[in-house]
Design an enzyme around this catalytic site. Sequence first.
Site, mmCIF file in Angstrom:
data_model
loop_
_atom_site.group_PDB
_atom_site.id
_atom_site.type_symbol
_atom_site.label_atom_id
_atom_site.label_comp_id
_atom_site.label_asym_id
_atom_site.label_seq_id
_atom_site.Cartn_x
_atom_site.Cartn_y
_atom_site.Cartn_z
ATOM 1 N N ARG A 152 36.036 -5.137 34.536
ATOM 2 C CA ARG A 152 34.773 -4.925 34.939
ATOM 3 C C ARG A 152 33.845 -4.412 33.606
ATOM 4 O O ARG A 152 34.596 -4.107 32.550
ATOM 5 C CB ARG A 152 34.684 -3.707 36.023
ATOM 6 C CG ARG A 152 35.635 -4.010 37.084
ATOM 7 C CD ARG A 152 35.643 -3.084 38.126
ATOM 8 N NE ARG A 152 36.503 -3.315 39.400
ATOM 9 C CZ ARG A 152 37.568 -2.976 39.443
ATOM 10 N NH1 ARG A 152 38.495 -2.696 38.556
ATOM 11 N NH2 ARG A 152 38.345 -3.286 40.611
ATOM 12 N N LYS A 177 39.074 1.300 38.413
ATOM 13 C CA LYS A 177 38.641 1.424 39.868
ATOM 14 C C LYS A 177 39.977 2.185 40.631
ATOM 15 O O LYS A 177 40.834 1.482 40.652
ATOM 16 C CB LYS A 177 38.060 0.364 40.358
ATOM 17 C CG LYS A 177 37.127 0.800 41.581
ATOM 18 C CD LYS A 177 36.414 -0.664 42.170
ATOM 19 C CE LYS A 177 35.614 -0.244 43.612
ATOM 20 N NZ LYS A 177 35.137 -1.434 44.044
ATOM 21 N N HIS A 282 29.416 -9.160 36.341
ATOM 22 C CA HIS A 282 30.618 -9.412 37.042
ATOM 23 C C HIS A 282 30.875 -10.897 37.371
ATOM 24 O O HIS A 282 31.932 -10.865 37.797
ATOM 25 C CB HIS A 282 30.427 -8.575 38.590
ATOM 26 C CG HIS A 282 31.316 -7.922 39.268
ATOM 27 N ND1 HIS A 282 32.193 -6.892 38.350
ATOM 28 C CD2 HIS A 282 32.144 -8.029 40.234
ATOM 29 C CE1 HIS A 282 33.067 -6.396 39.412
ATOM 30 N NE2 HIS A 282 33.156 -7.345 40.259
ATOM 31 N N ARG A 285 34.176 -11.878 35.599
ATOM 32 C CA ARG A 285 35.266 -11.379 36.355
ATOM 33 C C ARG A 285 35.723 -12.324 37.339
ATOM 34 O O ARG A 285 36.800 -12.601 37.546
ATOM 35 C CB ARG A 285 35.255 -9.852 36.589
ATOM 36 C CG ARG A 285 36.400 -9.336 37.420
ATOM 37 C CD ARG A 285 35.962 -7.836 37.709
ATOM 38 N NE ARG A 285 37.108 -7.224 38.814
ATOM 39 C CZ ARG A 285 38.268 -6.688 38.592
ATOM 40 N NH1 ARG A 285 38.632 -6.833 37.338
ATOM 41 N NH2 ARG A 285 38.911 -6.206 39.525
ATOM 42 N N HIS A 308 43.400 -5.199 42.076
ATOM 43 C CA HIS A 308 43.051 -4.936 43.586
ATOM 44 C C HIS A 308 44.056 -4.354 44.263
ATOM 45 O O HIS A 308 45.482 -4.550 44.152
ATOM 46 C CB HIS A 308 42.787 -6.307 44.024
ATOM 47 C CG HIS A 308 41.633 -6.986 43.599
ATOM 48 N ND1 HIS A 308 41.365 -8.348 43.822
ATOM 49 C CD2 HIS A 308 40.401 -6.328 43.191
ATOM 50 C CE1 HIS A 308 40.005 -8.421 43.230
ATOM 51 N NE2 HIS A 308 39.832 -7.691 42.944
ATOM 52 N N TYR A 317 38.831 -15.295 46.506
ATOM 53 C CA TYR A 317 38.769 -16.308 45.405
ATOM 54 C C TYR A 317 39.252 -17.504 45.658
ATOM 55 O O TYR A 317 39.069 -18.553 45.140
ATOM 56 C CB TYR A 317 39.314 -15.697 43.982
ATOM 57 C CG TYR A 317 38.558 -14.405 43.456
ATOM 58 C CD1 TYR A 317 37.407 -14.819 43.018
ATOM 59 C CD2 TYR A 317 39.235 -13.403 43.449
ATOM 60 C CE1 TYR A 317 36.579 -13.472 42.573
ATOM 61 C CE2 TYR A 317 38.675 -12.387 42.893
ATOM 62 C CZ TYR A 317 37.256 -12.271 42.496
ATOM 63 O OH TYR A 317 36.854 -11.044 42.102
#
Length: 344
Positions: A152, A177, A282, A285, A308, A317
């Site tokens: 990120r 995150k 972004h 990414r 994630h 994706y």
Amino acid sequence: MLPPIPASHLDAPPDASRRLRLMEVVRRTARENRFSRRTEEAYIHWIRRYIHANDRRHPKDLDEASVVTFLSRLAADEGVSASTQNQALAALRFLYHRVLNRPLGRLEHIEPAQVSRYVPVVLSDDEVRTICARLDGAPQLCVMIMYGSGLRLLECLRLRVKDIDFDRRQIIVRHGKGGKDRRTPLADACVPMLRSTLRSRRTKFLHDCRAKIGTTEIPAALAKKYPNLDYDWGWQYVFVARRTFVDKLGRRRRHHLHETVIQRAVKDAAKAATIPKRATCHSFRHSFATHLLEAGADIRTVQELLGHRDIRTTMIYTHVVNRGPLGVQSPADRLWRRDSADAR
């Protein structure tokens, strides 16, 4: 900005020396719970809006019905997204549970916000190459790292010298995150430019040391144990701001490069390249994940590299991999290919 709320309305229980305003208690509690700075500011924003929406009454005088009404108005009158409504709810739960010590009961009949599902913007190899070619300096290296390692934007800008492992060709992302650390590959293509950047950074670092200019955001426990850690080479940011500032204790500091510098550079480069897609930082990414899957990488591996928590987040994706949604081939391709073969 919202006007300040009178202390008479927002006084918290007495402190040892004085009565703290509610927002001061909220900030202190958020830091005790080790919330990120952005989470802290977001929660304070929603708590202020909640108070103003209820005629500036103290939250302790309000009940669950007031919370339901506030959240429902966000969806019905302002049309916020589901994630925004959930963030407001999380802020109010934190307020009542952690700050006021009065957990909310069951919240019923909240009008739900509309759940929007967006397909990520994925750039092709040529589009990534074209944007990089129109950048230079820190923006170009940031884009190369974001695409080459799946970072990120803020994860890239917060990289410190000690987090770059050239021998193992990997980058360690600290406090990503959700407060999680992870490892991700360092692309060979980034190494020469990254080494050159660190040599220039070392020169600036030595100048800062002589001028007593330290780095920022050293963990409080480490700063207490090692008072001079903000002058340690390993803890310096790779990408630093040009200007310095004076903190609350009167010490001169240098923060990392502001994210808007990279965002503007990417926007201008995409515009100059006449790329019709809404290319943002972004997007690199998203492109990293999609191109890995197209190359045959396992989705669990991609999930780990992206950091994630839920595999369903990574599954998005697979909808843009290779040939259209879900990777299927359009029947029109088979039809036109057969017609072309018959014509020959």
